[in-house]
Write a protein that holds these residues in place. Sequence first.
Motif, PDB file in Angstrom:
ATOM      1  N   MET A   1      10.302  26.097  55.260  1.00 19.67           N
ATOM      2  CA  MET A   1       9.696  25.965  56.284  1.00 19.67           C
ATOM      3  C   MET A   1       9.367  26.784  56.697  1.00 19.67           C
ATOM      4  SD  MET A   1      10.903  22.169  58.149  1.00 19.67           S
ATOM      5  CE  MET A   1       9.721  21.226  57.229  1.00 19.67           C
ATOM      6  N   THR A   2       8.409  26.725  58.670  1.00 20.40           N
ATOM      7  CA  THR A   2       7.587  28.393  59.830  1.00 20.40           C
ATOM      8  C   THR A   2       8.185  27.137  60.587  1.00 20.40           C
ATOM      9  OG1 THR A   2       6.630  29.043  57.492  1.00 20.40           O
ATOM     10  CG2 THR A   2       6.406  29.731  60.300  1.00 20.40           C
ATOM     11  N   HIS A   3       9.450  28.529  60.931  1.00 24.29           N
ATOM     12  CA  HIS A   3       9.445  28.517  62.517  1.00 24.29           C
ATOM     13  C   HIS A   3       8.080  28.430  63.593  1.00 24.29           C
ATOM     14  CE1 HIS A   3      10.373  29.819  66.975  1.00 24.29           C
ATOM     15  NE2 HIS A   3      11.571  29.865  66.295  1.00 24.29           N
ATOM     16  N   PRO A   4       8.719  26.988  64.608  1.00 26.76           N
ATOM     17  CA  PRO A   4       7.175  27.146  65.121  1.00 26.76           C
ATOM     18  C   PRO A   4       6.039  27.979  65.775  1.00 26.76           C
ATOM     19  CG  PRO A   4       8.816  26.116  65.541  1.00 26.76           C
ATOM     20  CD  PRO A   4       9.472  26.662  64.940  1.00 26.76           C
ATOM     21  N   GLY A   6       5.842  30.579  63.993  1.00 26.53           N
ATOM     22  CA  GLY A   6       4.360  31.069  62.688  1.00 26.53           C
ATOM     23  C   GLY A   6       5.853  32.044  62.072  1.00 26.53           C
ATOM     24  N   ASP A   7       6.895  32.162  62.594  1.00 30.26           N
ATOM     25  CA  ASP A   7       8.076  33.673  61.570  1.00 30.26           C
ATOM     26  C   ASP A   7       8.183  32.925  60.799  1.00 30.26           C
ATOM     27  OD1 ASP A   7       9.670  35.063  61.176  1.00 30.26           O
ATOM     28  OD2 ASP A   7      10.613  35.976  63.473  1.00 30.26           O
ATOM     29  N   PRO A   8       8.847  32.824  59.608  1.00 28.35           N
ATOM     30  CA  PRO A   8       9.217  32.041  58.562  1.00 28.35           C
ATOM     31  C   PRO A   8      10.638  32.448  58.477  1.00 28.35           C
ATOM     32  CG  PRO A   8       7.919  34.311  57.824  1.00 28.35           C
ATOM     33  CD  PRO A   8       7.311  33.896  58.935  1.00 28.35           C
ATOM     34  N   ALA A   9      11.106  33.847  58.782  1.00 27.63           N
ATOM     35  CA  ALA A   9      12.552  34.831  58.778  1.00 27.63           C
ATOM     36  C   ALA A   9      13.113  33.717  59.558  1.00 27.63           C
ATOM     37  CB  ALA A   9      12.204  35.569  58.499  1.00 27.63           C
ATOM     38  N   ILE A  10      12.977  32.519  60.509  1.00 22.95           N
ATOM     39  CA  ILE A  10      13.651  31.886  60.999  1.00 22.95           C
ATOM     40  C   ILE A  10      13.895  30.341  61.274  1.00 22.95           C
ATOM     41  CG2 ILE A  10      14.093  31.223  63.551  1.00 22.95           C
ATOM     42  CD1 ILE A  10      13.634  33.753  64.853  1.00 22.95           C
ATOM     43  N   PRO A  11      14.680  29.888  59.898  1.00 22.88           N
ATOM     44  CA  PRO A  11      14.337  28.734  59.803  1.00 22.88           C
ATOM     45  C   PRO A  11      14.019  27.377  61.252  1.00 22.88           C
ATOM     46  CG  PRO A  11      16.120  28.924  59.341  1.00 22.88           C
ATOM     47  CD  PRO A  11      15.689  29.769  60.129  1.00 22.88           C
ATOM     48  N   ASP A  12      13.739  26.495  61.404  1.00 23.44           N
ATOM     49  CA  ASP A  12      13.569  25.112  62.054  1.00 23.44           C
ATOM     50  C   ASP A  12      14.808  24.694  62.586  1.00 23.44           C
ATOM     51  OD1 ASP A  12      13.657  22.585  60.874  1.00 23.44           O
ATOM     52  OD2 ASP A  12      11.662  22.610  60.610  1.00 23.44           O
TER      53      ASP A  12
END
Length: 66
Positions: A1-4, A6-12
């Motif tokens: 998943m992508t962080h809200p 838009g940073d893919p490094a931070i999981p939701d």
Amino acid sequence: MTHPTGDPAIPDPAERAALNAALIATGIETGFWDDHGRPAPWPHDIDQWQPETGEPVTRKPGEQPF
């Protein structure tokens, strides 16, 4: 998943909870440590973290950085 943001490094949050449970079960480190130096789960507020920025330090010619 992508962080809200838009940073893919931070999981939701839901993915962080799943990752934390898996990491605790397997004993793998997250890259975060508590105040005592022990491995810690993903911080619950990591999606609110902001990078620290500051003004660059201008040194005089020949001045040491430390």
